[in-house]
Design an enzyme around this catalytic site. Structure first.
Site, mmCIF file in Angstrom:
data_model
loop_
_atom_site.group_PDB
_atom_site.id
_atom_site.type_symbol
_atom_site.label_atom_id
_atom_site.label_comp_id
_atom_site.label_asym_id
_atom_site.label_seq_id
_atom_site.Cartn_x
_atom_site.Cartn_y
_atom_site.Cartn_z
ATOM 1 C CG ASP A 1 -7.984 16.655 -15.233
ATOM 2 O OD1 ASP A 1 -7.312 16.110 -16.134
ATOM 3 O OD2 ASP A 1 -8.961 16.094 -14.688
ATOM 4 C CE1 TYR B 1 -16.286 11.738 -16.379
ATOM 5 C CE2 TYR B 1 -15.160 11.551 -14.281
ATOM 6 C CZ TYR B 1 -15.981 11.010 -15.252
ATOM 7 O OH TYR B 1 -16.487 9.755 -15.081
ATOM 8 C CE LYS C 1 -11.171 8.717 -19.378
ATOM 9 N NZ LYS C 1 -11.163 8.367 -17.979
ATOM 10 N NE ARG D 1 -2.982 0.220 3.279
ATOM 11 C CZ ARG D 1 -2.358 0.353 4.465
ATOM 12 N NH1 ARG D 1 -1.643 1.424 4.740
ATOM 13 N NH2 ARG D 1 -2.434 -0.599 5.368
HETATM 14 O O1 P1T Z 1 -12.250 7.724 -14.692
HETATM 15 P P1 P1T Z 1 -11.114 8.156 -13.837
HETATM 16 O O2 P1T Z 1 -9.820 7.476 -14.174
HETATM 17 O O3 P1T Z 1 -11.416 8.138 -12.380
HETATM 18 O O4 P1T Z 1 -10.806 9.700 -14.211
HETATM 19 C C1 P1T Z 1 -11.696 10.735 -13.967
HETATM 20 C C2 P1T Z 1 -11.442 11.845 -14.946
HETATM 21 C C3 P1T Z 1 -10.697 12.944 -14.541
HETATM 22 N N1 P1T Z 1 -10.441 13.976 -15.374
HETATM 23 C C4 P1T Z 1 -10.890 13.971 -16.637
HETATM 24 C C5 P1T Z 1 -10.600 15.136 -17.525
HETATM 25 C C6 P1T Z 1 -11.637 12.894 -17.115
HETATM 26 O O5 P1T Z 1 -12.072 12.928 -18.383
HETATM 27 C C7 P1T Z 1 -11.933 11.809 -16.255
HETATM 28 C C8 P1T Z 1 -12.747 10.642 -16.685
HETATM 29 N N2 P1T Z 1 -13.509 10.843 -17.846
HETATM 30 C C9 P1T Z 1 -14.326 9.943 -18.443
HETATM 31 C C10 P1T Z 1 -14.539 8.711 -17.975
HETATM 32 C C11 P1T Z 1 -15.024 10.418 -19.643
HETATM 33 O O6 P1T Z 1 -15.571 9.606 -20.416
HETATM 34 O O7 P1T Z 1 -15.005 11.622 -19.874
#
Ligand code: P1T
Length: 383
Positions: free
Chosen positions: A176, A104, A201, A52
């Site tokens: 971000d 998001y 992503k 962890r």
């Molecule tokens: O899904 P996750 O890995 O927890 O990430 C969240 C997140 C944070 N910041 C941005 C700009 C994002 O686009 C996302 C997640 N977005 C999607 C799942 C989407 O389809 O837009």
């Protein structure tokens, strides 16, 4: 031989944070699938005690992404939202956060419906407008959080100017950088205090992992994040770190391809009368194109289009054959989505409408397939 800080992006993408495995010479950092590590005597160990707290595959990923962002430290989390949550958990009850009004939908939900219950205060403001950003700052403001470009309407915030405003009030600016990636935009060099990614992503790029990471140059910030990794445990497993690390090795090659396809498709859509508006920072018609050109080296593969109505949006999303209807973005394969009912469904309708996340808005994550096939697919889907 150049020192690591002089090496170019492509070389860092392939090598940073990694070396052949000391035990075997394995060229790929192994998946250290272990929860704990043997200690020679009480307090005598090789730097790893419990998974962890740290894991060698995670250490390699953290160092790799830190190098790509031009930062000293990386702290990986189990998802993008876990990484964002950790940044906000550096604060205490009573502290105030300014957040861009388009982020998001999951980030918006986390701030409004989870973290605000714990005594933190949030103001959502259009950070394209620097005066509005300045006016939203309070004595208790400790964090300014922006996405740029934003998901999904592709608004741009001037990172350098936002950093100046934030620095004056001794708050942190966190960007971000999920949509642009460090290949096209380097927020730390523009004055941001930390960068966050959904590594689900583009960093990973193959739609097979959920992950997040924070990069910073600040000792106090990384100490706080490591304490949260240890205390909360929202960390990625070694297999996920291995896959993201495999992804970052080709980030530069993939981003060039996403960008090439993205530009071609955005231009094609902008010239098509069936499409009412195209949001892509690489188009001269984007209201912030000049700013985007100043702070980004390329524009990537995210495009939002307005097709006029919910019915039209549903028709387009159901007709594409190569673009798959799905949440998420940034993988090698093209995806299509309907933000109002999918990624941003948690945002109240009035807010969505005010931001341009209308029922007729369709989002494209342009992959690296042949661009002519992608255009033909959109052409038939637009009917
Ligand atoms: O899904 P996750 O890995 O927890 O990430 C969240 C997140 C944070 N910041 C941005 C700009 C994002 O686009 C996302 C997640 N977005 C999607 C799942 C989407 O389809 O837009």
């Amino acid at each position: 031989m150049a020192t690591p800080s002089e090496l170019r992006f492509a070389t860092l993408a392939v090598h940073a944070g990694q070396r052949p495995d000391p035990a075997t010479g394995a060229i790929m950092t192994p998946i250290y699938q272990t929860s704990t590590y043997a200690q020679e005597a009480i307090g005598v160990h090789k730097g790893y005690e419990y998974a962890r707290v740290s894991n060698p595959t995670r250490t390699a990923l953290e160092a790799n992404v830190a190098a790509l962002e031009g930062g000293k430290y990386g702290a990986a989390f189990a998802s993008g939202l876990a990484a964002i949550e950790a940044i906000v958990k550096l604060l205490s009850a009573g502290d105030h956060v300014v957040c861009g009004n388009n982020v998001y939908g999951g980030t918006d939900r986390l701030f409004r419906h989870v973290l605000s219950r714990l005594g933190l205060e949030f103001t959502f403001v259009d950070t394209r407008d620097l005066r509005a950003l300045e006016n939203s700052i309070r004595k208790t403001t400790r964090l300014v959080f922006v996405e740029t470009p934003t998901n999904p309407v592709m608004h741009i915030t001037d990172i350098r100017a936002a950093a100046e405003i934030t620095r004056e009030v001794r708050a942190r600016l966190v960007v971000d950088n999920t949509f642009a990636t460090p290949y096209f935009q380097r927020p730390l060099e523009l004055g941001a205090d930390a960068v966050v990614h959904s590594s689900t992503k583009y960093l990973n790029g193959h739609s097979d992992v959920v992950g997040g990471i924070v990069v910073t140059n600040d000792d106090e910030t990384v100490e706080g994040l490591r304490f949260l990794q240890k205390s909360g445990g929202a960390v990625p497993g070694p297999m996920d770190c291995f896959l993201i690390l495999r992804g970052t090795k080709t980030l530069h090659i993939r981003m060039e391809a996403h960008d090439r396809n993205g530009r071609r498709i955005a231009e094609w859509l902008a010239g098509d009368r069936r499409v009412k508006a195209v949001q892509y920072p690489g188009l001269p018609s984007h209201t912030q194109h000049e700013l985007a050109r100043r702070q980004m080296r390329g524009f990537g593969g995210m495009i939002a289009i307005e097709v006029g109505s919910r019915d039209r949006a549903e028709a387009v999303c159901s007709r594409t054959k190569i673009f798959t209807l799905a949440e998420s973005l940034g993988g090698v394969e093209s995806l299509i989505s309907h933000p109002a009912t999918m990624t941003h469904a948690a945002v109240p309708k009035e807010t969505r409408d005010a931001l341009g996340i209308t029922d007729g808005l369709v989002r494209l994550s342009v992959g690296i397939e042949h661009v002519d096939d992608l255009i033909a697919d959109l052409d038939q889907a637009l009917g």
